[in-house]
Design a protein around this motif. Structure first.
Motif, PDB file in Angstrom:
ATOM      1  N   ILE A 104     113.983 -25.323  53.596  1.00  0.00           N
ATOM      2  CA  ILE A 104     113.005 -24.238  53.445  1.00  0.00           C
ATOM      3  C   ILE A 104     112.195 -24.442  52.160  1.00  0.00           C
ATOM      4  O   ILE A 104     112.761 -24.655  51.088  1.00  0.00           O
ATOM      5  CB  ILE A 104     113.725 -22.870  53.366  1.00  0.00           C
ATOM      6  CG1 ILE A 104     114.579 -22.632  54.626  1.00  0.00           C
ATOM      7  CG2 ILE A 104     112.709 -21.739  53.192  1.00  0.00           C
ATOM      8  CD1 ILE A 104     115.575 -21.504  54.486  1.00  0.00           C
ATOM      9  N   SER A 117     114.708 -14.350  60.167  1.00  0.00           N
ATOM     10  CA  SER A 117     113.751 -13.304  59.816  1.00  0.00           C
ATOM     11  C   SER A 117     112.987 -13.719  58.567  1.00  0.00           C
ATOM     12  O   SER A 117     113.461 -14.545  57.778  1.00  0.00           O
ATOM     13  CB  SER A 117     114.450 -11.959  59.600  1.00  0.00           C
ATOM     14  OG  SER A 117     115.165 -11.957  58.390  1.00  0.00           O
ATOM     15  N   PRO A 164     111.711 -17.025  54.004  1.00  0.00           N
ATOM     16  CA  PRO A 164     112.360 -17.268  55.302  1.00  0.00           C
ATOM     17  C   PRO A 164     113.879 -17.181  55.146  1.00  0.00           C
ATOM     18  O   PRO A 164     114.461 -17.885  54.311  1.00  0.00           O
ATOM     19  CB  PRO A 164     111.945 -18.705  55.649  1.00  0.00           C
ATOM     20  CG  PRO A 164     110.794 -19.025  54.729  1.00  0.00           C
ATOM     21  CD  PRO A 164     111.058 -18.242  53.485  1.00  0.00           C
ATOM     22  N   LEU A 165     114.501 -16.299  55.914  1.00  0.00           N
ATOM     23  CA  LEU A 165     115.956 -16.140  55.847  1.00  0.00           C
ATOM     24  C   LEU A 165     116.571 -16.707  57.134  1.00  0.00           C
ATOM     25  O   LEU A 165     116.481 -16.101  58.202  1.00  0.00           O
ATOM     26  CB  LEU A 165     116.322 -14.663  55.629  1.00  0.00           C
ATOM     27  CG  LEU A 165     115.736 -14.031  54.353  1.00  0.00           C
ATOM     28  CD1 LEU A 165     116.301 -12.627  54.140  1.00  0.00           C
ATOM     29  CD2 LEU A 165     115.991 -14.889  53.117  1.00  0.00           C
ATOM     30  N   PHE A 166     117.176 -17.857  56.998  1.00  0.00           N
ATOM     31  CA  PHE A 166     117.732 -18.615  58.118  1.00  0.00           C
ATOM     32  C   PHE A 166     119.195 -18.933  57.837  1.00  0.00           C
ATOM     33  O   PHE A 166     119.548 -19.241  56.702  1.00  0.00           O
ATOM     34  CB  PHE A 166     116.981 -19.951  58.275  1.00  0.00           C
ATOM     35  CG  PHE A 166     115.611 -19.841  58.885  1.00  0.00           C
ATOM     36  CD1 PHE A 166     114.620 -19.069  58.296  1.00  0.00           C
ATOM     37  CD2 PHE A 166     115.313 -20.536  60.044  1.00  0.00           C
ATOM     38  CE1 PHE A 166     113.359 -18.988  58.851  1.00  0.00           C
ATOM     39  CE2 PHE A 166     114.051 -20.458  60.613  1.00  0.00           C
ATOM     40  CZ  PHE A 166     113.069 -19.686  60.024  1.00  0.00           C
ATOM     41  N   ARG A 186     122.268 -20.927  57.095  1.00  0.00           N
ATOM     42  CA  ARG A 186     122.351 -22.221  56.402  1.00  0.00           C
ATOM     43  C   ARG A 186     123.429 -23.131  56.986  1.00  0.00           C
ATOM     44  O   ARG A 186     123.590 -24.239  56.531  1.00  0.00           O
ATOM     45  CB  ARG A 186     122.634 -22.004  54.895  1.00  0.00           C
ATOM     46  CG  ARG A 186     121.661 -21.127  54.148  1.00  0.00           C
ATOM     47  CD  ARG A 186     120.298 -21.770  53.934  1.00  0.00           C
ATOM     48  NE  ARG A 186     119.546 -21.862  55.160  1.00  0.00           N
ATOM     49  CZ  ARG A 186     118.699 -22.858  55.442  1.00  0.00           C
ATOM     50  NH1 ARG A 186     118.509 -23.825  54.589  1.00  0.00           N
ATOM     51  NH2 ARG A 186     118.060 -22.879  56.585  1.00  0.00           N
ATOM     52  N   PHE A 212     124.471 -13.778  52.379  1.00  0.00           N
ATOM     53  CA  PHE A 212     123.018 -13.720  52.393  1.00  0.00           C
ATOM     54  C   PHE A 212     122.483 -12.757  53.457  1.00  0.00           C
ATOM     55  O   PHE A 212     121.273 -12.639  53.637  1.00  0.00           O
ATOM     56  CB  PHE A 212     122.469 -15.139  52.575  1.00  0.00           C
ATOM     57  CG  PHE A 212     123.171 -16.120  51.678  1.00  0.00           C
ATOM     58  CD1 PHE A 212     123.029 -16.041  50.300  1.00  0.00           C
ATOM     59  CD2 PHE A 212     124.036 -17.085  52.197  1.00  0.00           C
ATOM     60  CE1 PHE A 212     123.714 -16.901  49.451  1.00  0.00           C
ATOM     61  CE2 PHE A 212     124.728 -17.945  51.351  1.00  0.00           C
ATOM     62  CZ  PHE A 212     124.574 -17.861  49.986  1.00  0.00           C
ATOM     63  N   ILE A 223     122.516 -12.801  56.719  1.00  0.00           N
ATOM     64  CA  ILE A 223     121.709 -13.423  57.770  1.00  0.00           C
ATOM     65  C   ILE A 223     122.145 -12.964  59.158  1.00  0.00           C
ATOM     66  O   ILE A 223     121.303 -12.668  60.001  1.00  0.00           O
ATOM     67  CB  ILE A 223     121.796 -14.973  57.694  1.00  0.00           C
ATOM     68  CG1 ILE A 223     121.454 -15.459  56.274  1.00  0.00           C
ATOM     69  CG2 ILE A 223     120.894 -15.614  58.743  1.00  0.00           C
ATOM     70  CD1 ILE A 223     120.051 -15.156  55.813  1.00  0.00           C
ATOM     71  N   ILE A 224     123.448 -12.933  59.397  1.00  0.00           N
ATOM     72  CA  ILE A 224     123.905 -12.590  60.746  1.00  0.00           C
ATOM     73  C   ILE A 224     124.059 -11.079  60.907  1.00  0.00           C
ATOM     74  O   ILE A 224     124.245 -10.358  59.937  1.00  0.00           O
ATOM     75  CB  ILE A 224     125.205 -13.333  61.129  1.00  0.00           C
ATOM     76  CG1 ILE A 224     126.268 -13.163  60.047  1.00  0.00           C
ATOM     77  CG2 ILE A 224     124.922 -14.798  61.371  1.00  0.00           C
ATOM     78  CD1 ILE A 224     127.561 -13.851  60.366  1.00  0.00           C
TER      79      ILE A 224
END
Lengths: 412, 152
Positions: free
Chosen positions: B9, B50, B61-63, B65, B109, B111-112
């Protein structure tokens, strides 16, 4: 190197896996009183006929062959000889170079009336408990559960799904008192009641009455009220399983005493999981198992993640998360947001989030544990608490893994 | 140590267009069709990634990892969340999942997340395992803010 593990729960299995990843040649043996591998956290799904025994396992079916691990299921350890480095089973002596004790905990049955001796009283800790209750459930009319904590409600949830009438007796004035506040608890209480559950809160059991077969037929509350029941499930806490330590020389009081490397008072003997008293949650057991395993492979590693004030619940497809201290003190600032199907409460002390409860909406909520555990100052964020995300602390390593960049976020 | 792939990213190149999120929704929709008939309001089409902003409106960008030491995996009590020893991806088995959401709480983080409509499973990046062309989000990014790299 002979690595012997007692216990096949979260800690024991994590340790075996870790040893195997580090070393292809170590001789790994697991001895377990359990006859199959299962996740304790899913026992209620067995009782409620949502899962069979196979799908209670948290490892693949071929785990022991793939990882070349010798497993003695259904075996009790009779004694541990720490002088000669071996453990005694019924028909076998197993020598070890390193021993890991990961025996977990046992349900505590209070010494009230005939609770300890009656034939229709069960704990809820082992698959044998879940099996017995599942087998007997069709023929019982009224089930009384002692304790409205997570385990008590889990088993109640399963029995309600089977359309069994359940009554729960709890000493605290609310259900789930260790996990969530009274507002979030009231929502769950209502859902349970709508599904056929009765609660007796603020209630203490003082005695029991039994029939000729030694079965409890009534329990008596402090108020003198008698409640009829034909099965009692006790979910009033657990204590570390330390019975097999007698005479071993391994030091313990309530739990096994361990140093930061999870080594016990005896050479080459380690302990991990809830038997250490360091944390009665799944992830803590896994991390302890991994840490002990590294030390058993001579990779000196301290157990550092001792933060266990965290929980998630999910009943009637209403999930809840709680982290940190959920009971505010007088100087704390409490922020509450209530919208349909969502309740959020954040507790702040000296600009630091010390506790949070989220009910209904857990979206992207993982950051809260990090912020609470690491005592991150959130006062400088020019943003509503309800909209903060990892974007406010964004940092990234050259290998693409995220990291928290808190000073930068706070300077803005 | 083996080489693995990770979605890298560069947030400075992200202009918040959310093409990655649309591509993710399209790649994971239950029905078939093109992007032009993708129902954005259908909760079962939720995006695994997201784009969020900080207080200054900067896009991040939050993906997932697929972390080296994944907290979602150590927290998982059902065996649904596992680290694949070969490709190092953190894989999620919805059939094994018990919907306890310990993974959601333990992802540092955030994310999920639980699925919005039913709250019975977890929304999590699968690296578009079924697509031989790899992650759709990466191909959709017009600014190369996300790109795939081999990491050691």
């Amino acid at each position: 190197m002979k690595q012997v593990i007692i216990g096949s729960g979260a800690a024991g299995i994590a340790a075996a896996k870790t040893i195997r990843n580090i070393n292809k040649n170590n001789d790994i043996t697991i001895v377990s009183s359990d006859e199959s591998i299962y996740s304790r956290c899913m026992l209620h799904k067995y009782t409620g006929h949502e899962r069979d025994q196979t799908s209670l396992s948290f490892v693949p079916n071929d785990f022991f062959t793939t990882n070349n691990i010798t497993w003695y299921p259904g075996e009790s350890v009779l004694s541990i000889d720490t002088k000669n480095n071996h453990i005694q089973l019924q028909n076998k002596t197993l020598p070890y170079d390193n021993l890991l004790i990961a025996t977990g905990s046992e349900a505590v049955i209070p010494n009230i009336g005939q609770l300890k001796t009656a034939t229709n009283v069960y704990g809820y800790r082992h698959l044998t408990d879940a099996k017995t209750i599942r087998e007997k459930a069709p023929n019982v009319k009224k089930i009384l559960i002692v304790g409205a904590g997570l385990v008590g409600l889990d088993v109640a949830y399963a029995l309600l799904k089977l359309k069994k009438p359940v009554i729960i007796v709890e000493m605290a004035p609310q259900i789930l008192s260790l996990n969530i506040d009274s507002t979030a608890a009231a929502v769950y209480q209502k859902l349970f009641e709508q599904n056929g559950c009765t609660f007796r809160l603020n209630s203490k059991i003082t005695n029991t009455q039994s029939n000729q077969n030694g079965e409890i037929t009534h329990i008596t509350l402090e108020t003198g009220e008698n409640i009829a029941c034909d099965m009692v499930i006790v979910a009033a806490g657990v204590r570390p399983s330390t019975k097999l330590l007698e005479g071993s020389g391994i030091e313990y009081d309530r739990a096994i005493k361990v140093d930061p490397y999870l080594k016990t008072s005896c050479a080459n003997v380690y302990a991990a999981g809830s038997v250490t008293g360091l944390g009665e949650i799944w992830q803590s057991a896994v991390k302890q198992g991994e840490t002990a395993a590294k030390n058993m492979c001579n990779i000196k590693t301290q157990f550092t993640d001792t933060f266990t004030a965290k929980n998630t619940l999910n009943f009637f497809d209403l999930p809840t998360l709680s982290v940190g201290n959920i009971n505010p003190e007088s100087d704390d600032t409490v922020h509450i947001q209530t919208i349909p199907n969502s309740y959020k409460k954040i507790i702040i002390r000296n600009n630091i989030v010390t506790g949070i409860i989220l009910q209904g909406n857990l979206n992207y909520s993982g950051i809260w544990q990090y912020l609470i555990k690491n005592k991150i100052d959130v006062s400088q964020l020019k943003k509503s608490l309800w909209s903060i995300s990892f974007a406010d602390f964004y940092g990234i390593d050259p290998d693409g893994q995220y990291k928290y960049d808190c000073p930068a976020a706070n300077q803005k | 140590m083996s080489q693995i792939q990770r979605i890298m990213i560069d947030h400075t190149k992200c202009n918040g267009c959310k093409s990655c999120s649309l591509a993710c929704m399209q790649a994971h929709r239950q029905d078939s069709g093109s992007l032009y008939d993708l129902d954005l309001t259908d909760g079962t089409n939720e995006s695994r990634n997201s784009i969020q902003t900080d207080a200054n409106g900067v896009y991040f960008p939050l993906f997932c990892r697929h972390c080296d030491d994944p907290q979602c995996v150590s927290a998982c009590m059902s065996g649904a969340m596992t680290k694949n020893p070969e490709n190092k991806l953190v894989q999620y088995d919805g059939k094994q999942c018990a919907a306890c959401f310990m993974c959601v709480m333990n992802c540092p983080f955030g994310i999920i997340k639980p699925d919005n409509p039913t709250k019975t499973y977890v929304i999590k990046c699968d690296f578009c395992a079924k697509d031989k062309n790899g992650p759709n989000c990466v191909r959709a990014c017009p600014n190369k803010a996300i790109y795939i790299e081999e990491v050691v």
